[in-house]
Structures are given as C-alpha cells and as structure tokens.
Design a protein around this motif. Structure first.
Motif, PDB file in Angstrom:
ATOM      1  N   MET A  15       0.739  -1.254   0.034  1.00 27.35           N
ATOM      2  CA  MET A  15      -0.045   0.113   0.014  1.00 27.35           C
ATOM      3  C   MET A  15       0.953   1.178  -0.046  1.00 27.35           C
ATOM      4  O   MET A  15       0.273   2.312  -0.676  1.00 27.35           O
ATOM      5  N   LEU A  16       1.881   1.278   0.523  1.00 27.27           N
ATOM      6  CA  LEU A  16       2.814   2.350   0.662  1.00 27.27           C
ATOM      7  C   LEU A  16       3.717   2.415  -0.747  1.00 27.27           C
ATOM      8  O   LEU A  16       3.473   3.439  -1.390  1.00 27.27           O
ATOM      9  N   TRP A  17       4.501   1.331  -1.186  1.00 28.26           N
ATOM     10  CA  TRP A  17       5.328   1.609  -2.366  1.00 28.26           C
ATOM     11  C   TRP A  17       4.633   1.051  -3.620  1.00 28.26           C
ATOM     12  O   TRP A  17       5.162   1.653  -4.755  1.00 28.26           O
ATOM     13  N   ASN A  18       3.491   0.617  -3.693  1.00 25.61           N
ATOM     14  CA  ASN A  18       3.166  -0.166  -4.793  1.00 25.61           C
ATOM     15  C   ASN A  18       1.448  -0.175  -4.796  1.00 25.61           C
ATOM     16  O   ASN A  18       0.756  -1.056  -4.801  1.00 25.61           O
ATOM     17  N   PRO A  19       0.949   1.029  -4.603  1.00 29.11           N
ATOM     18  CA  PRO A  19      -0.400   0.828  -4.433  1.00 29.11           C
ATOM     19  C   PRO A  19      -1.461   0.577  -5.430  1.00 29.11           C
ATOM     20  O   PRO A  19      -1.157   1.277  -6.748  1.00 29.11           O
ATOM     21  N   ALA A  20      -2.415  -0.177  -5.064  1.00 33.50           N
ATOM     22  CA  ALA A  20      -3.512  -0.333  -6.226  1.00 33.50           C
ATOM     23  C   ALA A  20      -4.676   0.277  -5.576  1.00 33.50           C
ATOM     24  O   ALA A  20      -5.556  -0.608  -5.056  1.00 33.50           O
ATOM     25  N   ALA A  21      -5.062   1.496  -5.235  1.00 33.34           N
ATOM     26  CA  ALA A  21      -6.115   2.148  -4.778  1.00 33.34           C
ATOM     27  C   ALA A  21      -7.529   1.535  -4.813  1.00 33.34           C
ATOM     28  O   ALA A  21      -8.377   1.742  -4.250  1.00 33.34           O
ATOM     29  N   SER A  22      -7.658   1.172  -6.059  1.00 36.27           N
ATOM     30  CA  SER A  22      -8.926   0.753  -6.690  1.00 36.27           C
ATOM     31  C   SER A  22      -9.285  -0.681  -6.217  1.00 36.27           C
ATOM     32  O   SER A  22     -10.558  -1.040  -6.022  1.00 36.27           O
ATOM     33  N   VAL A  23      -8.294  -1.458  -5.422  1.00 32.98           N
ATOM     34  CA  VAL A  23      -8.665  -2.785  -5.129  1.00 32.98           C
ATOM     35  C   VAL A  23      -8.952  -2.915  -3.566  1.00 32.98           C
ATOM     36  O   VAL A  23      -7.905  -2.612  -2.698  1.00 32.98           O
ATOM     37  N   VAL A  24     -10.119  -2.963  -3.197  1.00 32.46           N
ATOM     38  CA  VAL A  24     -10.646  -2.832  -2.013  1.00 32.46           C
ATOM     39  C   VAL A  24     -11.416  -3.798  -1.314  1.00 32.46           C
ATOM     40  O   VAL A  24     -11.634  -4.077   0.070  1.00 32.46           O
ATOM     41  N   ASP A  25     -11.772  -4.935  -2.197  1.00 31.31           N
ATOM     42  CA  ASP A  25     -12.649  -5.976  -1.749  1.00 31.31           C
ATOM     43  C   ASP A  25     -12.243  -6.992  -2.965  1.00 31.31           C
ATOM     44  O   ASP A  25     -11.778  -6.686  -4.088  1.00 31.31           O
ATOM     45  N   VAL A  26     -12.991  -8.279  -2.453  1.00 31.02           N
ATOM     46  CA  VAL A  26     -12.916  -9.358  -3.432  1.00 31.02           C
ATOM     47  C   VAL A  26     -13.402  -9.054  -5.024  1.00 31.02           C
ATOM     48  O   VAL A  26     -12.428  -9.414  -6.176  1.00 31.02           O
ATOM     49  N   ALA A  27     -14.371  -8.437  -5.219  1.00 34.98           N
ATOM     50  CA  ALA A  27     -14.946  -8.127  -6.387  1.00 34.98           C
ATOM     51  C   ALA A  27     -14.166  -7.090  -7.061  1.00 34.98           C
ATOM     52  O   ALA A  27     -13.878  -7.308  -8.395  1.00 34.98           O
ATOM     53  N   SER A  28     -13.675  -5.930  -6.490  1.00 41.23           N
ATOM     54  CA  SER A  28     -12.805  -5.160  -7.216  1.00 41.23           C
ATOM     55  C   SER A  28     -11.245  -5.847  -7.626  1.00 41.23           C
ATOM     56  O   SER A  28     -10.790  -5.528  -8.550  1.00 41.23           O
ATOM     57  N   ALA A  29     -10.845  -6.850  -6.651  1.00 42.10           N
ATOM     58  CA  ALA A  29      -9.828  -7.696  -6.996  1.00 42.10           C
ATOM     59  C   ALA A  29      -9.770  -8.226  -8.158  1.00 42.10           C
ATOM     60  O   ALA A  29      -9.016  -8.425  -9.203  1.00 42.10           O
ATOM     61  N   ARG A  30     -11.175  -8.910  -8.323  1.00 44.88           N
ATOM     62  CA  ARG A  30     -11.466  -9.835  -9.611  1.00 44.88           C
ATOM     63  C   ARG A  30     -11.560  -8.975 -10.784  1.00 44.88           C
ATOM     64  O   ARG A  30     -10.656  -9.325 -11.611  1.00 44.88           O
ATOM     65  N   ASP A  31     -12.106  -7.738 -10.668  1.00 42.61           N
ATOM     66  CA  ASP A  31     -12.026  -7.016 -11.860  1.00 42.61           C
ATOM     67  C   ASP A  31     -10.459  -6.527 -12.316  1.00 42.61           C
ATOM     68  O   ASP A  31     -10.338  -6.337 -13.337  1.00 42.61           O
ATOM     69  N   TRP A  32      -9.752  -6.180 -11.213  1.00 39.76           N
ATOM     70  CA  TRP A  32      -8.444  -5.694 -11.377  1.00 39.76           C
ATOM     71  C   TRP A  32      -7.698  -6.756 -12.193  1.00 39.76           C
ATOM     72  O   TRP A  32      -6.934  -6.582 -13.148  1.00 39.76           O
ATOM     73  N   CYS A  33      -7.794  -8.072 -11.539  1.00 42.23           N
ATOM     74  CA  CYS A  33      -6.955  -9.185 -12.246  1.00 42.23           C
ATOM     75  C   CYS A  33      -7.446  -9.245 -13.759  1.00 42.23           C
ATOM     76  O   CYS A  33      -6.735  -9.634 -14.468  1.00 42.23           O
ATOM     77  N   LYS A  34      -8.862  -9.275 -14.090  1.00 42.13           N
ATOM     78  CA  LYS A  34      -9.298  -9.402 -15.264  1.00 42.13           C
ATOM     79  C   LYS A  34      -8.655  -8.445 -16.157  1.00 42.13           C
ATOM     80  O   LYS A  34      -8.265  -8.679 -17.317  1.00 42.13           O
ATOM     81  N   SER A  35      -8.740  -7.309 -15.557  1.00 42.62           N
ATOM     82  CA  SER A  35      -8.197  -6.090 -16.419  1.00 42.62           C
ATOM     83  C   SER A  35      -6.930  -6.210 -16.700  1.00 42.62           C
ATOM     84  O   SER A  35      -6.075  -5.838 -17.965  1.00 42.62           O
ATOM     85  N   LEU A  36      -5.841  -6.567 -15.552  1.00 40.60           N
ATOM     86  CA  LEU A  36      -4.320  -6.853 -15.901  1.00 40.60           C
ATOM     87  C   LEU A  36      -4.113  -7.977 -16.942  1.00 40.60           C
ATOM     88  O   LEU A  36      -3.171  -8.072 -17.582  1.00 40.60           O
ATOM     89  N   GLY A  37      -5.083  -8.973 -17.006  1.00 40.35           N
ATOM     90  CA  GLY A  37      -4.974 -10.108 -18.001  1.00 40.35           C
ATOM     91  C   GLY A  37      -5.368  -9.820 -19.317  1.00 40.35           C
ATOM     92  O   GLY A  37      -5.092 -10.633 -20.256  1.00 40.35           O
ATOM     93  N   ASP A  38      -5.731  -8.521 -19.577  1.00 39.10           N
ATOM     94  CA  ASP A  38      -6.271  -8.379 -20.919  1.00 39.10           C
ATOM     95  C   ASP A  38      -5.075  -7.728 -21.644  1.00 39.10           C
ATOM     96  O   ASP A  38      -4.780  -6.545 -21.174  1.00 39.10           O
ATOM     97  N   TRP A  39      -4.365  -8.311 -22.381  1.00 38.40           N
ATOM     98  CA  TRP A  39      -3.173  -7.685 -23.093  1.00 38.40           C
ATOM     99  C   TRP A  39      -3.509  -7.120 -24.463  1.00 38.40           C
ATOM    100  O   TRP A  39      -2.527  -6.535 -25.021  1.00 38.40           O
ATOM    101  N   SER A  40      -4.745  -7.171 -24.777  1.00 34.60           N
ATOM    102  CA  SER A  40      -5.216  -6.914 -25.971  1.00 34.60           C
ATOM    103  C   SER A  40      -4.726  -5.396 -26.395  1.00 34.60           C
ATOM    104  O   SER A  40      -4.482  -4.962 -27.612  1.00 34.60           O
ATOM    105  N   PRO A  41      -4.663  -4.552 -25.557  1.00 36.67           N
ATOM    106  CA  PRO A  41      -4.186  -2.914 -25.909  1.00 36.67           C
ATOM    107  C   PRO A  41      -2.954  -2.883 -26.534  1.00 36.67           C
ATOM    108  O   PRO A  41      -2.426  -1.853 -26.869  1.00 36.67           O
TER     109      PRO A  41
END
Length: 183
Positions: free
Chosen positions: A38-64
C-alpha cells in the motif's frame, strides 16, 4: 503505436508467470492490501474481492498492446506470490517500464528477482525492446536491490518525483537495462 502482444506463460525456476485472471482475486487482494504494498506500490481501486477480481481480469487483458502483466505463481503450492509487469510499452521507441510486487508471505525468497529477470529477457527477446526502465522510491531499499541484481543500472535520482501510497512525495531512483547490457 502498440505491439500485438498475445498472452504467454514463462517459467523462472519454481515460478510460473502467466496472465492474471479471476482465480487470483483473493490472494491479489491480500497482496495489495499489505502495508508495504500500500505504501510503495498501491492499487487504490482494489478494496474487496469483487474489485480484485475486476483488477485481475483487466491486468490479464493484453489486447491494448501497452502492457504485459504476469501473475507470479509458486508451482509447488499453486499460490500467487506476486506480479510483474512491463507497462507503458512503446512499440515505436522499443521501450517499456518494469513494475513488480511480492506478497508479504513470499518476500525474501528471490521471487521478484527471478520474475523481473524472466520478464525483462522476454521483453528483449520476444518484443524486441531496446530499453526497459524502472522507478522506485529511494526509501524502498528492497526494490533497489532487485533492480541491481537484475542488471538494471542506476541512472540517477529524480527529485520529488512521485506521490506514494501515504500521500507523501518521494525522490525516486531511475534504473534501466538496455538490450545489450549483461546481467
């Protein structure tokens, strides 16, 4: 200009590096909510399992084509131990930035060093990158050690460069590797 990057899996010793997906959510949440992360490499949008699931899904999309993010998984236990990312990939300049974090339960075992080495080499060999750079707060000594062990040369200090998870602006070290540099 972006790269057409398809998801790949890499191995680094006892580690499997693969695109993140929803199965990583619970451990990803624990990793990013750890005080050091949280100090050195924060992911402020990840606050619960649902947001973590969305975050992981987004990171796994390499298409851009502007990033390639890997979940780092311990092969023996199957447990998520970290993540590593080439991001801000510039296909015209053949450059990218490196980022990484390791779960508190896996620190001190060389996870970041092995993962950063593997992804750096993949970026040079498979994407044709010519320069990969990384930034870390001067106070993040562990991250500096990883950079040096992976052959990233210290190129200087950027004064008052970034605000970190505690809201404080920190100086940062800039490290970089070129395709022709040895480790």
């Amino acid at each position: 200009m972006t790269f057409p990057i398809g998801p790949v899996e890499l191995t680094a010793g006892e580690l499997l590096l693969r695109p993140p997906d929803e199965r990583d959510a619970v451990e990803a949440l624990a990793m990013v909510r750890d005080p050091d992360s949280m100090l050195w490499n924060p992911a402020a949008s990840v606050v619960d399992v649902a947001s973590a699931r969305d975050w992981c899904k987004s990171l796994g999309d390499w298409s851009p084509g502007d990033h390639a993010t890997f979940s780092v998984v311990d092969v023996g236990s199957g447990r998520l131990v970290g993540n590593v990312s080439l991001h801000k990939i510039d296909a015209e300049q053949l450059t990218a930035e490196m980022g990484y974090r390791v779960g508190a339960w896996a620190r001190g075992r060389g996870v970041a060093t092995a993962a950063v080495r593997a992804v750096t080499e993949w970026g040079f060999e498979e994407l044709g990158l010519q320069r990969v750079q990384l930034f870390h707060a001067v106070g993040n000594v562990a991250s500096c050690r990883v950079a040096v062990k992976c052959g990233y040369r210290d190129e200087g200090t950027l004064r008052s460069a970034s605000v970190y998870g505690d809201g404080v602006r920190y100086d940062e070290h800039l490290h970089a590797r070129l395709a022709g540099d040895g480790v």
